[in-house]
Motif scaffolding. Sequence first.
Motif, PDB file in Angstrom:
ATOM      1  N   TRP A 332      -8.010  -2.176  -2.766  1.00 30.49           N
ATOM      2  CA  TRP A 332      -7.419  -1.217  -3.694  1.00 30.49           C
ATOM      3  C   TRP A 332      -7.302  -1.865  -5.078  1.00 30.49           C
ATOM      4  O   TRP A 332      -7.207  -3.097  -5.208  1.00 30.49           O
ATOM      5  CB  TRP A 332      -6.074  -0.727  -3.191  1.00 30.49           C
ATOM      6  CG  TRP A 332      -4.967  -1.751  -3.064  1.00 30.49           C
ATOM      7  CD1 TRP A 332      -4.596  -2.711  -3.966  1.00 30.49           C
ATOM      8  CD2 TRP A 332      -4.076  -1.906  -1.956  1.00 30.49           C
ATOM      9  NE1 TRP A 332      -3.539  -3.443  -3.501  1.00 30.49           N
ATOM     10  CE2 TRP A 332      -3.181  -2.969  -2.276  1.00 30.49           C
ATOM     11  CE3 TRP A 332      -3.905  -1.234  -0.752  1.00 30.49           C
ATOM     12  CZ2 TRP A 332      -2.165  -3.381  -1.407  1.00 30.49           C
ATOM     13  CZ3 TRP A 332      -2.893  -1.652   0.109  1.00 30.49           C
ATOM     14  CH2 TRP A 332      -2.047  -2.707  -0.219  1.00 30.49           C
ATOM     15  N   LEU A 335      -1.395  -0.642  -6.111  1.00 35.98           N
ATOM     16  CA  LEU A 335      -0.692   0.169  -5.116  1.00 35.98           C
ATOM     17  C   LEU A 335       0.096   1.298  -5.778  1.00 35.98           C
ATOM     18  O   LEU A 335       1.055   1.804  -5.239  1.00 35.98           O
ATOM     19  CB  LEU A 335       0.226  -0.732  -4.268  1.00 35.98           C
ATOM     20  CG  LEU A 335       0.718  -0.209  -2.927  1.00 35.98           C
ATOM     21  CD1 LEU A 335      -0.399   0.409  -2.117  1.00 35.98           C
ATOM     22  CD2 LEU A 335       1.381  -1.304  -2.144  1.00 35.98           C
ATOM     23  N   ARG A 336      -0.358   1.691  -6.969  1.00 34.98           N
ATOM     24  CA  ARG A 336       0.245   2.878  -7.570  1.00 34.98           C
ATOM     25  C   ARG A 336      -0.717   4.035  -7.352  1.00 34.98           C
ATOM     26  O   ARG A 336      -0.921   4.448  -6.228  1.00 34.98           O
ATOM     27  CB  ARG A 336       0.544   2.608  -9.050  1.00 34.98           C
ATOM     28  CG  ARG A 336       1.727   1.635  -9.220  1.00 34.98           C
ATOM     29  CD  ARG A 336       2.025   1.354 -10.658  1.00 34.98           C
ATOM     30  NE  ARG A 336       2.323   2.578 -11.407  1.00 34.98           N
ATOM     31  CZ  ARG A 336       3.455   3.268 -11.315  1.00 34.98           C
ATOM     32  NH1 ARG A 336       4.411   2.839 -10.514  1.00 34.98           N
ATOM     33  NH2 ARG A 336       3.656   4.349 -12.031  1.00 34.98           N
ATOM     34  N   ASP A 662      -0.675  -6.381  -5.746  1.00 31.72           N
ATOM     35  CA  ASP A 662       0.149  -5.906  -4.625  1.00 31.72           C
ATOM     36  C   ASP A 662      -0.499  -6.199  -3.272  1.00 31.72           C
ATOM     37  O   ASP A 662      -0.138  -5.600  -2.262  1.00 31.72           O
ATOM     38  CB  ASP A 662       0.424  -4.397  -4.732  1.00 31.72           C
ATOM     39  CG  ASP A 662       1.211  -4.059  -5.968  1.00 31.72           C
ATOM     40  OD1 ASP A 662       2.265  -4.684  -6.168  1.00 31.72           O
ATOM     41  OD2 ASP A 662       0.748  -3.209  -6.750  1.00 31.72           O
ATOM     42  N   ILE A 708      -5.700   0.079   2.774  1.00 31.85           N
ATOM     43  CA  ILE A 708      -4.886   1.007   3.571  1.00 31.85           C
ATOM     44  C   ILE A 708      -5.742   1.475   4.756  1.00 31.85           C
ATOM     45  O   ILE A 708      -6.871   1.917   4.583  1.00 31.85           O
ATOM     46  CB  ILE A 708      -4.456   2.227   2.720  1.00 31.85           C
ATOM     47  CG1 ILE A 708      -3.530   1.796   1.583  1.00 31.85           C
ATOM     48  CG2 ILE A 708      -3.830   3.320   3.574  1.00 31.85           C
ATOM     49  CD1 ILE A 708      -2.082   1.652   1.919  1.00 31.85           C
TER      50      ILE A 708
END
Lengths: 722, 174
Positions: A332, A335-336, A662, A708
């Motif tokens: 990613w 993580l926003r 993150d 994720i």
Amino acid sequence: MKKIFFILIIFSSANLFAQGGQIKGKVISDKAQPIIGANVIVLGTNFGAAANETGFFEIYNLPYGKYTLQISSIGYEKKTVSVTISEKPASLTIVLRETVIETEQIIVSAGKYEQKIQDLTVSTVVIQPDVITRKNYQTFDEMLRHVPGVQMTLEQPSIRGSSGYSRGAGARVLVAINGIPIYSGDTGDIVWEMIPIADIERVEVIKGPASSLYGSTAIGGVINIITKSVVKNPITNFRTYIGGYDNPAYKLWNWSKSFREFYGVELTHSNSYENLGYTISLKKFDNNGYRKNDYFKRYITYAKLNYSFSQNNYLTFFFNFLNQNRGNFLYWSDLRENALIDTSSLGNIVKSNRFLSGLIYHHHFNSSFSAELKTSLYRTKFEGYGKEYTASTATLIRGEAFTNYKFSNSFLLTSGVEASYAKVKSNIFKNPFFSNAGAYAQTELKITPELIATIGLRYDFIKLDTIPGKGAFTPRAGLNFKLTKDFILRSSIGTGFRAPTPAEVFTSAAVGGGISVKENPNLTSEKSISFEAGANYFYSQNLFFDLAFYQTDYDNFIEPNLTKEGDIQFINLSRARIQGVELITDWSIIPAELQLSAGYNYMWSRDIEHNKAMKYRPRNILYAQVRYSPAPFDFGIDFRYWSKVEEIDFALTQPPLVLIPDGDKRVQVYVADVMVGYNFLVTSLPAKIYLNIKNIFNYNYIEFIGNIAPIRNASFSLELFF
Amino acid sequence: MTLKNFLFFLPIFISLLFISCDGGIEPATEPLGAAGFSGKVTFNGSWPIGVKRTHLVVFKNEIKTADDFFIPNLSFVSDSIPYNSKEYFYKSIESPYSAIFKLVPGSYSYLVVAQSYTPLITFERKDWFVVGVYCEGGDQNRIKKLLLEPGKITEGVDIIVNFRNPPPQPPGAN
């Protein structure tokens, strides 16, 4: 008087016959295949029958009344059916379900000869493939996520903590089709899509090092996929599914306005003409992905030919071709709003073609001596398009010959030789070659009817391009002791070794996300010594327990590491130790209707040099499955739990590098899947339907940093048999 | 074991399932990448002859051994400061290396001006020497930590380089 007596006899005989009822029917598998030889017993009587080659059975002359039939066959769950016998013949179609996790079935792979699982000296699980279609697993590795003792980190398997994560570069679990390994010649990784799901008879998972029989890659265990035997009647299987991903749990993560669907279609046909049997399978499956640029499109062709020279002498040839286009999601971006987007790899794609073929010749000289010859060719090619162009073509040729000689009923010798050669042409792994030659022997000695001892030794010589060749001896020994018929103890000690793969040694490229991999020509083989003590106990016919303690010590364990220059490089850790305990239970609460399976694994893994946990190895793993299948319905719940992983690649996630913002966010894993099915076979319609909802609570977790795991998704599948 | 036993275990199983209702990983709450700093480097005295590179660099942790001089400990590298500069004004967000070295809120232990005689950037400790350090009240023995706050640019991070009085060199130099 004689006439009257004669008439009375005739009359009474006729009356007797008139009161004898008839049951006839068919016993079939849940894939509509006749189960030849299935036993049909009328409980409480001496009546019974066996199903013929079309699965048909008949029982005559049963006195009128209510009875319970018990139907059983090896490899299938026992079933009982109530039936009322009257003047009208009772007609039944009985569908037996393949056992999900077998405990008493014959397996072959552990010792390269047919062996009952209760005679083994190492922990082994046998899985029946119907779980793949019931749960609508798209690739084989999804199924492994529910096997006790096996942990999947993205696509990389680990048996009892044998592997962390190295993005496909090097495997410590050998995956084989009918004993033919399927690791690729360059990276040594397993391409799960290559496994012909439609043709699987059973899957055997051997936990613990098996290098003494299988060589380098089997240091952590073996997953051997046995394909189906030749069918006597033609059968065509059509399977299709369609599904989609739900919205992410948080609106902030919702990057796509369109429905993220996945679908697949598969057609398989098997038949035989006299001595020649064949199976062909075509499959296409697409997945648009729940993450941006994480799609794939796959086409797979599989064919198998089997020619029987006689009952025990046969030749099997199979090939499998995969064409795949996929996106290349790495991590990613944050993580926003970018939890499901990797902005650095947008537009990057990977195209690959893979071809695997295998030839097996089995010759049974007599009841004491048999031999098998196996050869295979595995050619893999991928091209990565993005900011940098990456490409690799690898050709792996392998040959093996082994014999089984039974000196007596209590002494069996298995011995063989094996050689392989791989040539790699790549702009990231250089152009190395890799060759391996090995010889092995293993004996099984039945000291008493209760005590079995096995001793084995293998020698391998491995040469990786310009690096000096190295040899390794891998001995092992095991004991199996049947304390009672229901209580079996086992113990084994074995060594393992693993040579570094070309990818681990020679990779020199940017892998994306700002990360580069640096070659390490000084990388050396890792070695292990492993001990296991276990017991299995049948509390009753319907309740089974297996308990195992294990310990593995590694020397020169190969792991990816961050260098001073900020590159990733595979290095040898000096020492590592993994200890653990595993408890498995299978409980048929209502035979053939209600089942509970569970497995718990506690694992303590340490990098002894740095006195910290090994990366990506959770301490606690729990799998539980409940299945309730009152025919024709089928319900199932699967639950998975991992404790929070202690050690990850912190250097990639924390300041100052922060390559994966993150990235240290991780949680314990709780995932629940639900399945509902209906089997039309009971109504003589050869079809089955299933609805699966995976990750039903839409729990967000990771298996690897910055990734994720699949969010909630639902799929509907249909299976037809002709 | 009977159905009754199973019914005993069922609530445990269902409880496990409902634990899954916890959402797991959540979106990060802090904005990322907005932290930074700016200031001025003042050069006093004559520049050493033959210097090829001069950079302002920030290390997350102190350089206690030569092994601490490595990329994972490096948090910021400025653009190369022109030879013979007398003053150099900078903003961290304008560094050409900001995409590689991401500054996040927190404390940074060692901010220095370092020079090298090599034309290309190397990560060998021996190739670099420190000519100025971010310190308390001009005392180069009292190294000052750089504190970055979320969403803020810390201003006034000034360093004075005195070529006649260089600061103590971290371990690992020739």
